[in-house]
Scaffold this motif. Structure first.
Motif, short mmCIF file in Angstrom:
data_model
loop_
_atom_site.label_atom_id
_atom_site.label_comp_id
_atom_site.label_asym_id
_atom_site.label_seq_id
_atom_site.Cartn_x
_atom_site.Cartn_y
_atom_site.Cartn_z
N TRP A 52 12.32 28.08 -10.65
CA TRP A 52 11.50 28.18 -9.44
C TRP A 52 11.58 26.91 -8.61
N GLY A 53 11.74 25.75 -9.26
CA GLY A 53 11.83 24.50 -8.53
C GLY A 53 10.66 23.56 -8.76
N LYS A 54 10.21 23.47 -10.01
CA LYS A 54 9.08 22.57 -10.31
C LYS A 54 9.48 21.10 -10.10
N SER A 55 10.74 20.76 -10.43
CA SER A 55 11.15 19.37 -10.24
C SER A 55 11.18 18.99 -8.76
N ALA A 56 11.49 19.96 -7.89
CA ALA A 56 11.48 19.68 -6.45
C ALA A 56 10.08 19.26 -6.01
N VAL A 57 9.05 19.85 -6.60
CA VAL A 57 7.67 19.50 -6.24
C VAL A 57 7.40 18.04 -6.55
N TYR A 58 7.71 17.61 -7.76
CA TYR A 58 7.32 16.23 -8.08
C TYR A 58 8.26 15.19 -7.47
N PHE A 59 9.52 15.53 -7.24
CA PHE A 59 10.39 14.57 -6.58
C PHE A 59 10.01 14.40 -5.10
N ILE A 60 9.74 15.51 -4.43
CA ILE A 60 9.36 15.43 -3.01
C ILE A 60 7.99 14.79 -2.86
N ALA A 61 7.06 15.14 -3.72
CA ALA A 61 5.74 14.51 -3.68
C ALA A 61 5.86 13.01 -3.91
N THR A 62 6.74 12.61 -4.80
CA THR A 62 6.96 11.18 -5.05
C THR A 62 7.46 10.48 -3.79
N LEU A 63 8.47 11.09 -3.12
CA LEU A 63 9.01 10.48 -1.90
C LEU A 63 7.92 10.31 -0.84
N LEU A 64 7.11 11.33 -0.67
CA LEU A 64 6.07 11.27 0.36
C LEU A 64 4.99 10.25 0.01
N LEU A 65 4.61 10.20 -1.27
CA LEU A 65 3.61 9.22 -1.69
C LEU A 65 4.15 7.80 -1.53
N ARG A 66 5.42 7.61 -1.87
CA ARG A 66 6.03 6.29 -1.72
C ARG A 66 6.09 5.88 -0.25
N GLN A 67 6.39 6.84 0.63
CA GLN A 67 6.41 6.54 2.07
C GLN A 67 5.04 6.11 2.57
N ARG A 68 4.00 6.57 1.86
CA ARG A 68 2.63 6.23 2.25
C ARG A 68 2.10 5.02 1.49
N GLY A 69 3.01 4.31 0.80
CA GLY A 69 2.63 3.06 0.16
C GLY A 69 2.22 3.15 -1.29
N ALA A 70 2.37 4.31 -1.92
CA ALA A 70 1.97 4.46 -3.32
C ALA A 70 2.99 3.82 -4.25
N GLY A 71 2.57 3.55 -5.46
CA GLY A 71 3.45 3.00 -6.48
C GLY A 71 4.33 4.07 -7.08
N PRO A 72 5.11 3.71 -8.11
CA PRO A 72 6.05 4.66 -8.71
C PRO A 72 5.35 5.75 -9.50
N THR A 73 6.05 6.87 -9.64
CA THR A 73 5.57 7.99 -10.46
C THR A 73 5.96 7.76 -11.91
N LEU A 74 5.04 8.01 -12.82
CA LEU A 74 5.35 8.01 -14.25
C LEU A 74 5.51 9.46 -14.67
N LEU A 75 6.71 9.81 -15.12
CA LEU A 75 7.01 11.19 -15.48
C LEU A 75 7.25 11.26 -16.98
N VAL A 76 6.40 11.99 -17.69
CA VAL A 76 6.52 12.15 -19.14
C VAL A 76 7.35 13.39 -19.41
#
Length: 703
Positions: A52-76
């Protein structure tokens, strides 16, 4: 029409970069999940089918959060194969991802430097890494302070009720509790029923606080079927007959390591490009085998569940199961590897009569007992004790001991620190009710799997209902909705080849070279290296109990309640073939039998039969001293050795016979070999009484 938000525009741009397509659009629920994480900074649970594309959700969300100044994503992430695919997918989206796991600990310093320089967007870690003392105490706190989002992939592993529950995943609930309320958290899975969804949502916070996005789990590309054949010969014969006809390349799942290895060898000898992929496969070799399958250099990997979650080959053409997993949920997860980016993929289950026995073994071996838990806690204090040192104090083998320690760690009774494990001193009570409920759930899942095999209704609908999918409906494609799509014949020559392979005998028995650590504490007067002149030579057994061929005969022979009886002509003949193919340096001159409490008539008749056919001198049996070995299964090496130490004796008559041989080799005959300590101690006694080299021969290896 509602206006397009900046999040939607930015997310769409990232999606098109990720897919490499200018016309790419989101699947239902993807943008909703991204907006919940980025705009609302919520906790979300996404339950969607594989592909379905679950990885697309967290990769794109990471990019957008980083653009807004957030720190890195921790992915378990639970598996090395999954991590490799995720890192590769991230780079395609312009996401800088690095992984730290057991295969690359040497890279951690470089990773730390990149994190410090803010050059990492996603850090992938295994759940086990979260409890590495140095990582947990020194590095994780700083990561939490800077973290922009937490992602838990394959989140069903958090839940006791998940088909692939892992104790290390349960620790994530503690981590989540330490996070700020406004830090986005995403959990994803493709295999969660309603009970698991509720359990995971509660561990993310509460059901009310979590945005749950759940879609249909129907896989329209998959064509499901079940083919019941008489036995291993016909199942392997079917594979030999029809593997080449299956579309593209795929995976053949087996329930045990030996079944996977035997099947791969048979198919390779039959001219098929296949390889085995199991828990015994080296990490470097696993990566190469995955690459070969993805590049269509192989027709199939014959794999255990070691090749499971996250392996990503979008055009995988088929999945065959040689034996059924223990639940429809686990089955759905494995067949989900196929048909992710194709219109058609074939999925066929070839169930076996031995399936239920294997399910029972794995189900019972993973459940901690109150007695074992209390023994572990009782031996620990505030002084760290290493796992090998603890193993010498409690009668638990290394792998189940490590699993039990993880469970007790999550429960708060013990803690892993530098140098080993300590007791926390916190009150701990064995949760018997919980484990009984889990056992009941596992039994219900096994029944559901049998129902799936025997069903006359739509198979995809059955899998969806087992996953509590409200959209469950007939697929119109499976063998029950339409006509069976698979051939049912087994070519005569293929059946003959399969029979020949299954009839092969001879498994090597490696000698023990080292006395186990801590055995001296248990009254064993031996430590260090076993002198070469006191070891047995490499021996032979007819087969492993888990083998597809003779394993079935042996499992039936050693089943509970089967009475002791003389060896059959069939098994005696198999032993003779083992002896004929042995290739020893010097032919044995005599036979000695092991004393047996459970099968004395079987062992005695086997030894006498071999002596008669081979024209070897029958020296009789070793004496059994005292009460003898209890012979029970399980336990670690130190306890297994202590259990048999001093229980074998050499009578004057046997000593005289050994002396008359003037150092010639002897066969030492037994029914089963498990830990090899009985054979090791017995061989030592024979060597000390003048025997030449000792060659073990057994009917079965318990493995």
């Amino acid at each position: 029409m509602p206006s397009t938000t900046s999040t939607e525009l930015d997310a769409t741009t990232a999606l098109r970069k990720l897919t490499g397509r200018d016309d790419a659009v989101f699947h239902d629920g993807q943008l909703e999940a991204i907006q919940a994480l980025v705009d609302d900074r919520r906790r979300a649970l996404v339950v969607q089918r594989t592909g379905w594309g679950k990885s697309a959700v967290y990769f794109i969300a990471t990019l957008l959060l980083r653009q807004r100044g957030a720190g890195p994503t921790l992915l378990v992430s639970p598996l090395l194969a999954l991590m490799r695919d995720q890192v590769a997918a991230a780079s395609r989206a312009g996401v800088r991802a690095v992984a730290i796991n057991s295969a690359n600990p040497h890279e951690w310093e470089d990773t730390q430097a990149k994190l410090a320089a803010d050059e990492v967007d996603v850090l992938l870690v295994s759940p086990e890494r979260l409890n590495n003392p140095r990582f947990r105490d020194e590095q994780l706190p700083a990561l939490i302070d800077r973290m922009g989002m937490l992602v838990i992939d394959e989140a069903h592993c958090i839940s006791d009720w998940g088909h692939d529950f892992r104790p290390d995943y349960r620790r994530l609930a503690e981590l989540i509790g330490r996070l700020p309320d406004d830090l986005p958290v995403l959990a994803t899975t493709a295999t969660a029923n309603a009970r698991v969804v509720t359990d995971v949502a509660e561990q993310l916070g509460s059901v009310d606080q979590v945005t749950t996005i759940r879609g249909s789990l129907a896989r329209t590309s998959l064509r499901l079927g079940v083919l019941e054949l008489t036995g291993s010969r016909d199942r392997l014969g079917w594979l030999l007959s029809h593997l080449a006809e299956l579309p593209g390349s795929g995976i053949i799942y087996a329930l045990t390591v030996s079944a996977a290895e035997d099947t791969a060898r048979l198919l390779r000898e039959g001219g098929h490009a296949v390889r085995a992929y199991t828990g015994r496969t080296d990490p470097e070799q696993r990566e190469e085998l995955e690459r070969q399958l993805k590049g269509n250099e192989l027709k199939a990997l014959v794999a255990t569940s070691a090749l499971g979650m996250g392996f990503d080959k979008p055009d995988l053409g088929f999945v065959i199961h040689l034996g059924a997993p223990s639940s429809p949920v686990a089955y759905y997860q494995q067949v989900g590897r196929a048909g992710r980016a194709t219109d058609n993929a074939d999925v066929l289950l070839l169930p076996g009569r031995e399936d239920a026995e294997i399910w029972h073994y794995f189900a019972t071996s993973s459940m901690p007992s109150e007695e074992r838990a209390a023994a572990v806690i009782g031996e620990l204090s505030d002084t760290p004790l290493s796992t090998p040192a603890l193993e010498a104090l409690v009668n638990i083998r290394r792998t189940p001991l490590e699993l039990l320690l993880k469970v007790l760690d999550v429960d708060g009774a013990v803690r892993r620190v530098q140098g080993g494990w300590i007791a926390t001193g916190q009150p701990w009570t064995y949760d018997r009710e919980r484990y009984e409920r889990i056992a009941e759930a596992r039994a219900a899942e096994q029944k559901s799997m049998i129902d799936y095999e025997r069903a006359s209704t739509c198979r995809m609908e059955i899998l969806q209902r087992d996953l509590d999918d409200p959209t469950a409906a007939p697929c119109g494609r499976c063998d029950n909705c339409a006509t069976p799509w698979f051939p049912t014949d087994v070519a005569d020559d293929a059946a003959r080849v399969a029979s020949s392979t299954l009839d092969k005998v001879g498994v090597e028995i490696e000698p023990r070279a080292q006395w186990p650590t801590g055995a001296t504490r248990l009254g064993v007067e031996a430590k260090g290296k076993i002198p070469e002149d006191e070891r047995f030579e490499p021996g032979r057994a007819v087969a492993r109990l888990t083998d597809l061929g003779w394993g079935g005969v042996l499992r039936e022979l050693f089943s509970p309640g089967v009475a002791d009886a003389p060896v059959t002509d069939e098994l005696l003949g198999a032993c003779v073939r083992v002896l004929k193919d042995w290739g020893w340096v010097q032919r044995p001159a005599a036979v000695v039998s092991m004393p047996s409490r459970s099968h004395p008539e079987l062992v005695d008749s086997l030894a006498r039969g071999i002596a008669r056919i081979g024209r070897l001198e029958d020296l009789g049996s070793l004496d059994q001293l005292g009460e003898g070995s209890r012979g029970g299964p399980g336990g670690n090496s130190a306890y297994r050795l202590a259990d048999v130490w001093g229980t074998f004796g050499v009578s004057d008559q046997l000593a005289s016979g050994l002396s008359a041989l003037a150092g010639q080799p002897v066969l030492l005959v037994d029914d089963r070999i498990d830990s090899r300590w009985s054979m090791t101690v017995a061989a030592r006694e024979l060597r000390r009484h003048g025997s030449g080299s000792v060659l073990p021969l057994a009917l079965a290896v318990v493995a």
